[in-house]
Scaffold this motif. Structure first.
Motif, short mmCIF file in Angstrom:
data_model
loop_
_atom_site.label_atom_id
_atom_site.label_comp_id
_atom_site.label_asym_id
_atom_site.label_seq_id
_atom_site.Cartn_x
_atom_site.Cartn_y
_atom_site.Cartn_z
N SER A 65 3.28 -1.42 4.01
CA SER A 65 2.58 -0.15 3.79
C SER A 65 3.54 1.02 3.91
N ILE A 66 3.29 2.02 3.04
CA ILE A 66 4.07 3.26 3.01
C ILE A 66 3.09 4.42 3.09
N PHE A 67 3.39 5.38 3.95
CA PHE A 67 2.55 6.58 4.04
C PHE A 67 3.41 7.80 3.73
N LEU A 68 2.89 8.66 2.83
CA LEU A 68 3.58 9.91 2.48
C LEU A 68 3.04 11.03 3.36
N ASP A 69 3.90 11.54 4.22
CA ASP A 69 3.54 12.61 5.15
C ASP A 69 4.01 13.93 4.55
N THR A 70 3.05 14.81 4.24
CA THR A 70 3.35 16.05 3.52
C THR A 70 2.79 17.25 4.29
N PRO A 71 3.56 18.33 4.44
CA PRO A 71 3.04 19.51 5.14
C PRO A 71 1.76 20.04 4.48
N MET A 72 0.83 20.49 5.31
CA MET A 72 -0.47 20.93 4.80
C MET A 72 -0.33 22.12 3.86
N GLU A 73 0.60 23.01 4.11
CA GLU A 73 0.78 24.17 3.23
C GLU A 73 1.24 23.72 1.83
N ALA B 105 0.85 -1.19 0.00
CA ALA B 105 0.00 0.00 0.00
C ALA B 105 0.89 1.24 0.00
N ILE B 106 0.61 2.16 -0.94
CA ILE B 106 1.28 3.47 -0.95
C ILE B 106 0.18 4.51 -0.76
N ALA B 107 0.09 5.04 0.45
CA ALA B 107 -1.04 5.89 0.84
C ALA B 107 -0.55 7.28 1.22
N GLY B 108 -1.51 8.21 1.25
CA GLY B 108 -1.21 9.58 1.64
C GLY B 108 -2.32 10.49 1.18
N PRO B 109 -2.33 11.73 1.63
CA PRO B 109 -3.37 12.67 1.24
C PRO B 109 -3.28 13.01 -0.24
N PRO B 110 -4.35 13.58 -0.80
CA PRO B 110 -4.29 14.02 -2.20
C PRO B 110 -3.17 15.03 -2.41
N ALA B 111 -2.43 14.87 -3.53
CA ALA B 111 -1.32 15.75 -3.92
C ALA B 111 -0.07 15.53 -3.10
N SER B 112 0.04 14.40 -2.41
CA SER B 112 1.25 14.11 -1.62
C SER B 112 2.36 13.51 -2.46
N GLY B 113 2.04 13.08 -3.68
CA GLY B 113 3.07 12.50 -4.55
C GLY B 113 3.02 10.99 -4.67
N LEU C 134 -3.80 4.71 9.79
CA LEU C 134 -3.29 3.59 10.53
C LEU C 134 -1.77 3.52 10.44
N LYS C 135 -1.16 2.87 11.40
CA LYS C 135 0.31 2.75 11.43
C LYS C 135 0.82 2.12 10.16
N ALA C 136 1.82 2.75 9.55
CA ALA C 136 2.44 2.23 8.33
C ALA C 136 3.80 1.63 8.65
N ASP C 137 4.24 0.71 7.80
CA ASP C 137 5.56 0.12 7.97
C ASP C 137 6.65 1.17 7.75
N GLN C 138 6.37 2.13 6.87
CA GLN C 138 7.34 3.19 6.60
C GLN C 138 6.60 4.50 6.34
N VAL C 139 7.02 5.56 6.98
CA VAL C 139 6.49 6.90 6.74
C VAL C 139 7.59 7.71 6.07
N ILE C 140 7.25 8.25 4.89
CA ILE C 140 8.21 9.05 4.13
C ILE C 140 7.81 10.51 4.22
N GLN C 141 8.73 11.34 4.66
CA GLN C 141 8.47 12.77 4.75
C GLN C 141 8.59 13.38 3.35
N SER C 142 7.54 14.04 2.89
CA SER C 142 7.51 14.63 1.56
C SER C 142 7.30 16.12 1.69
N SER C 143 7.99 16.89 0.85
CA SER C 143 7.85 18.35 0.96
C SER C 143 7.87 18.97 -0.42
#
Length: 210
Positions: free
Chosen positions: A153-161, A26-34, A201-210
């Protein structure tokens, strides 16, 4: 997107896969996170190796049709969790576990604003399945039912701005004025992004995206 060591990420997936015949990521994240950008790049990296063939499966093919959204009075919420065919998507993920025959999948055409049935395919020789979508790790019923179906699972964490700027630019790129683009993003896209960022939910890996 921030620099991501694709070779390291691909290596991690291959190690986690072990000898599994099918490995669903799973590659998850908010819209426009990449998510689409990462999925395509990771897919290319994996397919350049000899350890296993991979394919990308987007969740977007399960958008409900605009006519159905009109029936449900949800057209203005298109893209929100409740505007997808969750049960159909869950069935797809379950079917992907068995590699005996091709699995044909719908894809989403943004220009037509429509899902196209059977346009994509996962073949028996595809061993690593990269599933990408906004709500794969959403901690809400029924979406939380998906989590056990993923091997990694991978989650893309992206700043809201950053998300806000990208989401507005998407509508500008579709020939909206800046005022209309901001209104559309603020009324639907950004609330969806907040919903994902605040409840995953908890992901195996969280990738910081900016």
């Amino acid at each position: 997107m921030a620099e991501i060591a694709l070779d390291r990420l691909a290596g991690e997936l291959l190690r986690a896969r072990g000898t599994a015949e099918r490995f669903i990521v799973a590659i998850a994240g908010p819209p426009a996170s990449g998510k689409s950008t990462l999925s395509a790049a990771l897919n290319a990296e994996l397919n350049a190796r000899a350890e296993g063939r991979s394919v990308v499966v987007p969740m977007d093919g399960y958008h409900l049709d605009n006519d159905r959204l009109d029936d449900l009075n949800l057209r203005n919420r298109k893209g929100a969790p409740e505007t997808f065919d969750f049960d159909g998507f869950l069935c797809l993920i379950q079917r992907l576990r068995a590699p005996e025959r091709p699995v044909y999948i719908p894809t989403f055409d943004r220009a037509l604003d429509k899902a196209i049935a059977g346009q994509g395919v996962v073949r028996p020789e595809d061993q690593i399945i990269l599933v990408e979508g906004n709500y794969l790790l959403l901690d809400e019923d029924p979406w939380s039912q998906l989590r056990p179906a993923f091997d990694y699972s991978i989650f893309l964490d992206t700043p809201m701005e950053t998300l806000r700027a990208r989401l507005i630019q998407r509508w500008i790129d579709h020939d909206h004025s800046r005022a209309d683009a901001e209104a559309r993003a603020l009324s639907n896209d950004i609330p969806n992004a907040i919903r994902v960022c605040e409840g995953f939910l908890k992901a195996d890996q969280v990738i910081q995206s900016s």
